[in-house]
Design a protein around this motif. Structure first.
Motif, PDB file in Angstrom:
ATOM      1  N   TYR A  58       0.891  -1.272   0.159  1.00 38.13           N
ATOM      2  CA  TYR A  58       0.141   0.051   0.050  1.00 38.13           C
ATOM      3  C   TYR A  58       0.709   1.201   0.026  1.00 38.13           C
ATOM      4  O   TYR A  58       1.498   1.544   0.823  1.00 38.13           O
ATOM      5  CB  TYR A  58      -1.054  -0.182   1.167  1.00 38.13           C
ATOM      6  CG  TYR A  58      -1.686   1.263   1.540  1.00 38.13           C
ATOM      7  CD1 TYR A  58      -2.273   1.723   0.368  1.00 38.13           C
ATOM      8  CD2 TYR A  58      -1.664   1.983   2.648  1.00 38.13           C
ATOM      9  CE1 TYR A  58      -3.219   3.023   0.475  1.00 38.13           C
ATOM     10  CE2 TYR A  58      -2.546   3.169   2.953  1.00 38.13           C
ATOM     11  CZ  TYR A  58      -3.171   3.708   1.666  1.00 38.13           C
ATOM     12  OH  TYR A  58      -3.619   4.947   1.737  1.00 38.13           O
ATOM     13  N   CYS A  63      -2.821   7.515  -2.633  1.00 44.54           N
ATOM     14  CA  CYS A  63      -4.138   7.245  -2.465  1.00 44.54           C
ATOM     15  C   CYS A  63      -4.696   8.465  -2.542  1.00 44.54           C
ATOM     16  O   CYS A  63      -4.267   9.443  -2.150  1.00 44.54           O
ATOM     17  CB  CYS A  63      -4.493   6.679  -1.004  1.00 44.54           C
ATOM     18  SG  CYS A  63      -6.096   6.540  -0.555  1.00 44.54           S
ATOM     19  N   ASN A  64      -5.863   8.562  -3.328  1.00 51.44           N
ATOM     20  CA  ASN A  64      -6.631   9.986  -3.467  1.00 51.44           C
ATOM     21  C   ASN A  64      -8.104  10.028  -2.697  1.00 51.44           C
ATOM     22  O   ASN A  64      -8.787  10.949  -2.827  1.00 51.44           O
ATOM     23  CB  ASN A  64      -7.064  10.252  -4.980  1.00 51.44           C
ATOM     24  CG  ASN A  64      -7.997   9.536  -5.606  1.00 51.44           C
ATOM     25  OD1 ASN A  64      -8.397   8.603  -5.007  1.00 51.44           O
ATOM     26  ND2 ASN A  64      -8.183   9.482  -6.730  1.00 51.44           N
ATOM     27  N   GLY A  65      -8.212   8.954  -1.702  1.00 51.20           N
ATOM     28  CA  GLY A  65      -9.216   8.932  -0.998  1.00 51.20           C
ATOM     29  C   GLY A  65     -10.836   8.505  -1.483  1.00 51.20           C
ATOM     30  O   GLY A  65     -11.517   9.018  -0.875  1.00 51.20           O
ATOM     31  N   CYS A  66     -10.578   7.936  -2.673  1.00 50.63           N
ATOM     32  CA  CYS A  66     -11.942   7.775  -3.346  1.00 50.63           C
ATOM     33  C   CYS A  66     -12.693   6.451  -2.633  1.00 50.63           C
ATOM     34  O   CYS A  66     -13.798   6.649  -2.861  1.00 50.63           O
ATOM     35  CB  CYS A  66     -11.710   7.281  -4.751  1.00 50.63           C
ATOM     36  SG  CYS A  66     -11.142   5.641  -5.038  1.00 50.63           S
ATOM     37  N   MET A  67     -12.007   5.803  -1.857  1.00 48.02           N
ATOM     38  CA  MET A  67     -12.928   4.520  -1.032  1.00 48.02           C
ATOM     39  C   MET A  67     -13.433   3.672  -1.831  1.00 48.02           C
ATOM     40  O   MET A  67     -14.223   3.000  -1.223  1.00 48.02           O
ATOM     41  CB  MET A  67     -13.634   5.556   0.070  1.00 48.02           C
ATOM     42  CG  MET A  67     -13.059   6.396   0.838  1.00 48.02           C
ATOM     43  SD  MET A  67     -11.551   5.740   1.972  1.00 48.02           S
ATOM     44  CE  MET A  67     -10.845   7.315   2.244  1.00 48.02           C
ATOM     45  N   LYS A  68     -12.869   3.308  -3.068  1.00 50.44           N
ATOM     46  CA  LYS A  68     -13.586   2.559  -3.871  1.00 50.44           C
ATOM     47  C   LYS A  68     -13.165   0.862  -3.153  1.00 50.44           C
ATOM     48  O   LYS A  68     -14.035  -0.057  -3.572  1.00 50.44           O
ATOM     49  CB  LYS A  68     -13.167   2.457  -5.361  1.00 50.44           C
ATOM     50  CG  LYS A  68     -13.854   3.728  -6.107  1.00 50.44           C
ATOM     51  CD  LYS A  68     -13.478   3.933  -7.374  1.00 50.44           C
ATOM     52  CE  LYS A  68     -14.327   5.024  -8.167  1.00 50.44           C
ATOM     53  NZ  LYS A  68     -13.558   5.628  -9.206  1.00 50.44           N
ATOM     54  N   CYS A  69     -12.120   0.949  -2.619  1.00 49.54           N
ATOM     55  CA  CYS A  69     -11.546  -0.064  -2.126  1.00 49.54           C
ATOM     56  C   CYS A  69     -12.178  -0.901  -1.009  1.00 49.54           C
ATOM     57  O   CYS A  69     -12.179  -2.086  -0.671  1.00 49.54           O
ATOM     58  CB  CYS A  69     -10.027  -0.163  -1.742  1.00 49.54           C
ATOM     59  SG  CYS A  69      -9.738   1.205  -0.885  1.00 49.54           S
ATOM     60  N   VAL A  89      -7.020   6.170   2.663  1.00 51.69           N
ATOM     61  CA  VAL A  89      -7.384   4.735   3.309  1.00 51.69           C
ATOM     62  C   VAL A  89      -6.266   4.115   4.363  1.00 51.69           C
ATOM     63  O   VAL A  89      -5.239   4.522   3.846  1.00 51.69           O
ATOM     64  CB  VAL A  89      -7.700   3.699   2.253  1.00 51.69           C
ATOM     65  CG1 VAL A  89      -6.615   2.956   1.765  1.00 51.69           C
ATOM     66  CG2 VAL A  89      -8.697   2.675   2.869  1.00 51.69           C
ATOM     67  N   CYS A 106      -8.460  -0.606  -6.976  1.00 47.25           N
ATOM     68  CA  CYS A 106      -8.001   0.736  -6.964  1.00 47.25           C
ATOM     69  C   CYS A 106      -7.538   1.311  -8.097  1.00 47.25           C
ATOM     70  O   CYS A 106      -6.815   0.682  -8.815  1.00 47.25           O
ATOM     71  CB  CYS A 106      -6.621   0.758  -5.902  1.00 47.25           C
ATOM     72  SG  CYS A 106      -5.827   2.337  -5.678  1.00 47.25           S
ATOM     73  N   PRO A 107      -8.153   2.465  -8.530  1.00 46.59           N
ATOM     74  CA  PRO A 107      -8.011   2.940  -9.809  1.00 46.59           C
ATOM     75  C   PRO A 107      -6.561   3.893  -9.724  1.00 46.59           C
ATOM     76  O   PRO A 107      -6.171   4.133 -10.997  1.00 46.59           O
ATOM     77  CB  PRO A 107      -9.039   4.025  -9.922  1.00 46.59           C
ATOM     78  CG  PRO A 107      -9.413   4.375  -8.689  1.00 46.59           C
ATOM     79  CD  PRO A 107      -9.058   3.394  -7.916  1.00 46.59           C
ATOM     80  N   GLN A 108      -6.046   4.011  -8.586  1.00 43.04           N
ATOM     81  CA  GLN A 108      -4.800   5.000  -8.343  1.00 43.04           C
ATOM     82  C   GLN A 108      -3.352   4.071  -8.708  1.00 43.04           C
ATOM     83  O   GLN A 108      -2.133   4.536  -8.524  1.00 43.04           O
ATOM     84  CB  GLN A 108      -4.686   5.843  -7.271  1.00 43.04           C
ATOM     85  CG  GLN A 108      -5.771   6.847  -7.070  1.00 43.04           C
ATOM     86  CD  GLN A 108      -5.763   7.810  -8.259  1.00 43.04           C
ATOM     87  OE1 GLN A 108      -4.869   8.100  -8.701  1.00 43.04           O
ATOM     88  NE2 GLN A 108      -6.964   7.926  -8.945  1.00 43.04           N
ATOM     89  N   ALA A 110      -2.500   2.650  -5.772  1.00 44.65           N
ATOM     90  CA  ALA A 110      -2.021   2.435  -4.617  1.00 44.65           C
ATOM     91  C   ALA A 110      -1.979   1.300  -3.769  1.00 44.65           C
ATOM     92  O   ALA A 110      -1.285   0.959  -2.850  1.00 44.65           O
ATOM     93  CB  ALA A 110      -3.002   3.561  -3.734  1.00 44.65           C
ATOM     94  N   LEU A 111      -3.117   0.444  -4.281  1.00 47.83           N
ATOM     95  CA  LEU A 111      -2.990  -0.954  -3.771  1.00 47.83           C
ATOM     96  C   LEU A 111      -2.338  -2.002  -4.588  1.00 47.83           C
ATOM     97  O   LEU A 111      -3.016  -2.083  -6.042  1.00 47.83           O
ATOM     98  CB  LEU A 111      -4.260  -1.300  -3.494  1.00 47.83           C
ATOM     99  CG  LEU A 111      -5.136  -0.618  -2.362  1.00 47.83           C
ATOM    100  CD1 LEU A 111      -6.542  -0.756  -2.203  1.00 47.83           C
ATOM    101  CD2 LEU A 111      -4.438  -0.937  -0.851  1.00 47.83           C
TER     102      LEU A 111
HETATM  103  S1  SF4 Z   1      -9.164   2.721  -3.981  1.00 47.91           S
HETATM  104 FE1  SF4 Z   1      -7.202   3.202  -4.158  1.00 47.91          FE
HETATM  105  S2  SF4 Z   1      -7.170   5.555  -3.978  1.00 47.91           S
HETATM  106 FE2  SF4 Z   1      -9.187   4.918  -3.468  1.00 47.91          FE
HETATM  107  S3  SF4 Z   1      -9.232   4.907  -1.397  1.00 47.91           S
HETATM  108 FE3  SF4 Z   1      -8.477   2.855  -1.940  1.00 47.91          FE
HETATM  109  S4  SF4 Z   1      -6.422   2.832  -1.985  1.00 47.91           S
HETATM  110 FE4  SF4 Z   1      -7.085   5.058  -1.927  1.00 47.91          FE
END
Ligand code: SF4
Ligand code: SF4
Length: 312
Positions: A58, A63-69, A89, A106-108, A110-111
């Motif tokens: 991670y 991470c942009n905080g989209c919280m999709k994960c 996250v 995760c679209p970024q 980050a994961l």
């Molecule tokens: S999906 Fe990726 S970018 Fe969005 S909150 Fe989770 S780790 Fe962060």
């Protein structure tokens, strides 16, 4: 199932492949890093190579905080949190089972994951692409880790595949073999890059979690087989850099018949960021040795007519 079929099915966990390396043996090399290690060196620069299985990486900065994960995680290990750099996250490592289901969510980027399964043929197809560099430079393939021999069956099959195709092989090892089969992987290499992390056994246990007795006796056994050996000596201030340790190391190495040289690996913290990415703390805060101290250490090896090189 015959041997060939078994090899086709065999899979290893690889956490990195470095092309064009000049520091992992002779010539230009491709270095394959296998996951899993029986040691826990306090200064380890590849902590993502310690666990045997693939694990979650991670990178909070991405991470942009989209919280999709968050809804994807079956364990409830991902939670929203306010940080100094905004909403992010956080991963609760006590709950995370490294199932890796969140990686694709995760679209970024980050994961991600540290560790991917390969068959011997899949891995060989990757390293063979660098064949012309091996040929032009006297290089080849190096297997490192982690500790490559932990996955001894895969490492041996991959090593043999390289050798069958006339590719020079090296194994970068901590020398702590978990079985005789693991030792045999080392015995089949064309070159060994062999770590010595201290001659004092108590200090060795404190710094790595394991005794150095097997490591030193394996080195003697491998030397007797006539395999060229490059020793890698991590120089950790206050731990492995004393005159006493260097002198004792040089004395021990002077008894080997197939020692090529000793690589002096000055302390660095290149691996620090990776600790946070897998939920570990990096606990050391040291200053690398000065050029003057490195010269003194080289002087000790000179007394024993042992060739040294700074860095690998
Ligand atoms: S999906 Fe990726 S970018 Fe969005 S909150 Fe989770 S780790 Fe962060
Ligand atoms: S790896 Fe699995 S358990 Fe861990 S945070 Fe991701 S989805 Fe949850």
């Amino acid at each position: 199932m015959n041997k060939k079929q078994e090899t086709v099915k065999l899979r290893g966990v690889v956490f990195n492949i470095v092309h064009g390396s000049f520091v992992d043996g002779y010539g230009i090399r491709t270095t394959v890093f296998l996951k899993g290690c029986p040691l826990r060196c306090r200064w380890c620069c590849n902590p993502e190579g310690q666990k045997y299985e693939p694990e979650l990486k991670y990178s909070e900065n991405l991470c942009n905080g989209c919280m999709k994960c968050i809804p994807v995680c079956p364990e409830g290990a991902l939670k929203a949190a306010e940080t100094e750099t905004g909403k992010k996250v956080v991963v609760d490592r006590a709950l995370c089972t490294n199932c890796l289901q969140c990686v694709d969510a995760c679209p970024q980027g980050a994961l991600e994951q540290f560790g991917t399964y390969y068959t011997v043929d899949e891995l060989f197809d990757i390293v063979r692409r660098d064949l012309r560099y091996y040929k032009s430079s006297g290089g080849g393939v190096t297997i490192g880790g982690g500790e490559a021999t932990v996955q001894w069956e895969f490492a041996q099959a991959f090593l043999r595949k390289c050798k069958e195709n006339f590719i020079h092989t090296a194994v970068d090892t901590c020398g702590f073999t978990v079985s005789e089969q693991a030792f045999n992987v080392l015995a089949e290499a064309d070159l060994l890059l062999y770590d010595i992390k201290g001659m004092d056994n108590e200090g060795h246990i404190k710094n790595t979690g394991q005794s150095n007795e097997l490591i030193l006796s394996n080195l003697k056994r491998l030397d007797a087989l006539g395999i060229p050996i490059i020793i890698r000596l991590p120089l950790i201030p206050g731990e492995t850099d004393s005159d006493e340790n260097i002198e004792e190391t040089a004395q021990f190495l002077s008894t080997l018949r197939n020692l090529d040289r000793v690589d002096l690996m000055n302390y660095h913290e290149f691996g620090r960021a990776k600790y946070a990415q897998i939920g570990l703390d990096y606990t050391l805060a040291l200053t690398p040795l000065t050029d003057e101290r490195l010269s003194e250490i080289i002087g000790i090896f000179d007394k024993y007519a042992i060739k040294t090189q700074i860095g690998g």
